[in-house]
Scaffold this motif. Structure first.
Motif, PDB file in Angstrom:
ATOM      1  N   GLY A 283       8.670  18.543  -7.335  1.00 41.84           N
ATOM      2  CA  GLY A 283       9.884  18.304  -8.104  1.00 41.84           C
ATOM      3  C   GLY A 283      11.041  19.196  -7.696  1.00 41.84           C
ATOM      4  N   ARG A 284      12.261  18.683  -7.835  1.00 37.73           N
ATOM      5  CA  ARG A 284      13.449  19.469  -7.469  1.00 37.73           C
ATOM      6  C   ARG A 284      13.583  20.725  -8.310  1.00 37.73           C
ATOM      7  N   LYS A 285      13.227  20.623  -9.578  1.00 39.63           N
ATOM      8  CA  LYS A 285      13.322  21.805 -10.447  1.00 39.63           C
ATOM      9  C   LYS A 285      12.390  22.910  -9.952  1.00 39.63           C
ATOM     10  N   GLU A 286      11.169  22.543  -9.571  1.00 39.02           N
ATOM     11  CA  GLU A 286      10.218  23.548  -9.083  1.00 39.02           C
ATOM     12  C   GLU A 286      10.681  24.130  -7.756  1.00 39.02           C
ATOM     13  N   ARG A 289      13.510  26.578  -8.453  1.00 39.55           N
ATOM     14  CA  ARG A 289      12.996  27.819  -9.038  1.00 39.55           C
ATOM     15  C   ARG A 289      12.320  28.685  -7.984  1.00 39.55           C
ATOM     16  N   LEU A 290      11.548  28.070  -7.102  1.00 39.70           N
ATOM     17  CA  LEU A 290      10.891  28.821  -6.035  1.00 39.70           C
ATOM     18  C   LEU A 290      11.914  29.440  -5.098  1.00 39.70           C
ATOM     19  N   ARG A 291      12.937  28.673  -4.764  1.00 38.11           N
ATOM     20  CA  ARG A 291      13.970  29.179  -3.857  1.00 38.11           C
ATOM     21  C   ARG A 291      14.658  30.395  -4.447  1.00 38.11           C
ATOM     22  N   GLU A 292      15.029  30.338  -5.697  1.00 35.70           N
ATOM     23  CA  GLU A 292      15.725  31.464  -6.321  1.00 35.70           C
ATOM     24  C   GLU A 292      14.818  32.674  -6.446  1.00 35.70           C
ATOM     25  N   ALA A 293      13.542  32.429  -6.781  1.00 39.36           N
ATOM     26  CA  ALA A 293      12.611  33.556  -6.911  1.00 39.36           C
ATOM     27  C   ALA A 293      12.398  34.238  -5.566  1.00 39.36           C
ATOM     28  N   ASP A 369       1.291  23.678 -10.437  1.00 36.60           N
ATOM     29  CA  ASP A 369       1.017  22.907 -11.657  1.00 36.60           C
ATOM     30  C   ASP A 369       1.694  21.543 -11.617  1.00 36.60           C
ATOM     31  N   GLY A 370       2.947  21.532 -11.148  1.00 38.94           N
ATOM     32  CA  GLY A 370       3.658  20.262 -11.084  1.00 38.94           C
ATOM     33  C   GLY A 370       3.071  19.318 -10.055  1.00 38.94           C
ATOM     34  N   ALA A 371       2.687  19.876  -8.902  1.00 42.98           N
ATOM     35  CA  ALA A 371       2.166  19.017  -7.828  1.00 42.98           C
ATOM     36  C   ALA A 371       0.770  18.509  -8.129  1.00 42.98           C
ATOM     37  N   SER A 372      -0.037  19.296  -8.841  1.00 47.00           N
ATOM     38  CA  SER A 372      -1.425  18.915  -9.079  1.00 47.00           C
ATOM     39  C   SER A 372      -1.629  18.267 -10.433  1.00 47.00           C
ATOM     40  N   ARG A 373      -0.557  18.012 -11.149  1.00 42.75           N
ATOM     41  CA  ARG A 373      -0.694  17.406 -12.475  1.00 42.75           C
ATOM     42  C   ARG A 373      -1.356  16.029 -12.355  1.00 42.75           C
ATOM     43  N   GLY A 374      -2.440  15.838 -13.090  1.00 46.97           N
ATOM     44  CA  GLY A 374      -3.133  14.562 -13.079  1.00 46.97           C
ATOM     45  C   GLY A 374      -4.199  14.431 -12.013  1.00 46.97           C
ATOM     46  N   LEU A 375      -4.352  15.433 -11.123  1.00 49.16           N
ATOM     47  CA  LEU A 375      -5.371  15.350 -10.091  1.00 49.16           C
ATOM     48  C   LEU A 375      -6.728  15.777 -10.646  1.00 49.16           C
ATOM     49  N   PRO A 376      -7.817  15.301 -10.038  1.00 50.02           N
ATOM     50  CA  PRO A 376      -9.142  15.810 -10.427  1.00 50.02           C
ATOM     51  C   PRO A 376      -9.215  17.317 -10.187  1.00 50.02           C
TER      52      PRO A 376
END
Length: 534
Positions: A283-286, A289-293, A369-376
């Motif tokens: 996601g763009r939001k994630e 956030r990563l870029r700024e951190a 968390d965002g990328a793996s949401r819904g994965l086994p």
């Protein structure tokens, strides 16, 4: 019951299914359940070997427990007493094979590990059949049980022989039959010793056996009532076997069933993602956030502030009052102290603070968390591991991204600053001329010489106007230049910051985002391969 299978299987698709299963194993290695992956590898290995060894030969195994009459039934089908029969204790210690010509079963039986072989006279209905009499699956000798289990996993068609006394044995159903639900198309149940029951008793036993098979997931497997002693049901059994042999597809059918079994086992770790999960993307939001951190941890704000101060100092040095600008040279260059201009050297930026490191960890966690949401669960863990795999080299990568920036225009005066410098020198010369003129007038007056003619500008003498005007004008130009310099410094800081953040984006892609995306794409590829294998 004209055929053992009842419905046609997808044997023509078997090579493609095996290729797809291999792709699943490759993509899911280390992510799927180890026992399921090991089972898939065994299927792939067995498939390659079996299809090279007489694929048109049909291998049928008679499996059963002690006292079921399995060996007697084998002898009745063969027409010769080649296998010893016993009632109360197991007598089949080694697997017996009966081969109906023209089956070329030598290499195949070598692969199966069957040494006791009986070649029979030609019988057209059973051309190409290899019939095995396995050791008892419930033998007190562990070697016998292991041999039976090994061959149950290799033969083309499984014929389970049960008797009226032990057909409901829990060990048989739990240990074997319930695990063969994917193999129901290549499984046949024989209720032997039917002559010991009245006709209504046979029907009741067959019905109850069907009920148990349905609970085992083998509801479509054929069930026959036979008697090795009287020969009842043997002709029907021969017809069923002859039909299966005639189709010349039993080996492929068994392998197809094996693929079905492992696909079912692998599917648990390749479940459908939750609705709305955007696989293969972050996601763009994630990302922001990563870029700024990472920018904060790398020291981008520190460099931006240094660029701002260095640019303002340069403007002051270029446009300030000529006789006082030397004071600014006594201050240390804030950019030179950071050592961010040398492309191959380490910078002198301060290490990330605990707060900055915590911010980076939180941003990476948000990406995962965002990328793996819904994965086994296994794949969600794999995404997290991918994001952390290059964590050790992240600090060095960020430091390299901060060095080698193009800061030449921050140090080099701009065109307008050069023009202001010339103007300041001109104003300084005007003020100096006024000062020297006034000094000469004071000297004349001190020497009591006649006053030279001095022009006036309003109420002030021209030398005073030159001195004060040059000074005031110089100060005003310096103040105006400083204001313009602040604007230019902010622009320079933004430009350098944008360049550094682009580099930080590359580090984020290489060390966090790309590994995460590759893991997600690996999951997508595994799911697609599983769909083709299923």
């Amino acid at each position: 019951m004209s055929g053992l299978l009842g419905t046609r299987r997808r044997t023509r698709e078997l090579p493609d299914r095996l290729d797809a299963l291999e792709a699943v194993v490759e993509a899911g290695d280390g992510r799927l359940a180890p026992d399921a992956v090991a089972a898939a590898r065994r299927v792939l290995e067995q498939a390659g070997q079996r299809m090279r060894l007489s694929p048109e030969t049909t291998v049928v195994a008679l499996a059963g427990g002690t006292g079921s009459g399995k060996s007697s039934l084998f002898n009745a089908l063969v027409g010769q007493p080649v296998s010893s029969a016993g009632v109360r204790r197991p007598t089949t210690s080694d697997t017996h094979a009966a081969v109906w010509p023209p089956a070329e079963a030598g290499p195949l039986l070598d692969w199966l590990g069957v040494q006791r072989r009986h070649v029979l006279s030609e019988e057209p209905a059973l051309h190409g059949l290899v019939l095995l009499d396995l050791p008892d699956h419930d033998s007190t000798d562990p070697a016998h049980r292991l041999e039976a289990e090994r061959l149950v996993g290799l033969v083309d068609i499984l014929v389970w022989v049960v008797d009226p006394q032990k057909y409901a044995d829990a060990a048989l159903h739990e240990r074997y039959l319930s695990r063969l639900r994917a193999h129901r198309a290549v499984t046949l149940l024989l209720l032997n010793q039917a002559d010991l029951l009245p006709p209504e008793g046979v029907e009741a036993c067959v019905a109850d056996l069907r009920r148990l098979l349905k609970a085992d997931g083998l509801g479509t497997a054929p069930v026959l009532a036979v008697s090795a002693r009287t020969g009842a049901g043997l002709e029907e059994l021969r017809s069923v076997l002859a039909a299966a042999v005639g189709r010349r597809a039993a080996a492929a059918e068994r392998l197809a069933a094996d693929v079905d079994d492992v696909v079912d086992r692998l599917a648990a770790d390749l479940a459908e993602p939750a609705e709305g999960a955007a696989l293969g993307t972050v996601g763009r939001k994630e990302r922001a956030r990563l870029r700024e951190a990472l920018s904060a941890a790398a020291g981008v704000p520190v460099v931006e502030d240094a660029v701002r101060r260095a640019s303002r100092a340069r403007t002051t040095a270029a446009t300030g009052w000529p006789f006082t600008r030397w004071v600014g040279r006594l201050r240390r260059d804030p950019l030179r102290r950071l050592h961010v201009e040398a492309p191959e050297a380490r910078s002198s930026l301060p290490p990330p603070s605990p707060v900055a490191r915590a911010s980076v960890y939180g941003a990476v966690r948000a990406v995962v968390d965002g990328a793996s949401r819904g994965l086994p669960e296994p794949w969600a863990r794999a995404v997290g591991a991918a994001a952390a795999a290059r964590e050790e080299g992240l600090d060095d990568a960020l430091d390299r991204a901060m060095t080698g920036s193009s800061l030449s225009d921050v140090r080099r005066p701009r065109l307008w600053e050069r023009g202001v410098r010339l103007l300041q020198w001109a104003l300084a010369l005007v003020a100096l001329a006024g000062l020297l003129w006034l000094t000469a007038l004071f000297a004349v007056e001190w020497a009591r010489l006649p006053d030279p003619p001095t022009p006036d500008v309003g109420p002030f003498a021209l030398p005073t106007v030159l001195l004060l005007g040059g000074i005031v004008a110089g100060l005003l130009v310096a103040l105006a230049s400083r204001w313009v310099g602040r604007v230019s410094a902010r622009r320079a800081a933004r430009r350098v910051g944008a360049e550094l953040r682009r580099r930080i984006d590359e580090v984020a892609d290489a060390y966090v985002l790309t590994p995460v995306k590759e893991e997600l794409q690996r999951y997508v590829a595994a799911r697609e391969a599983l769909r083709r294998a299923g």
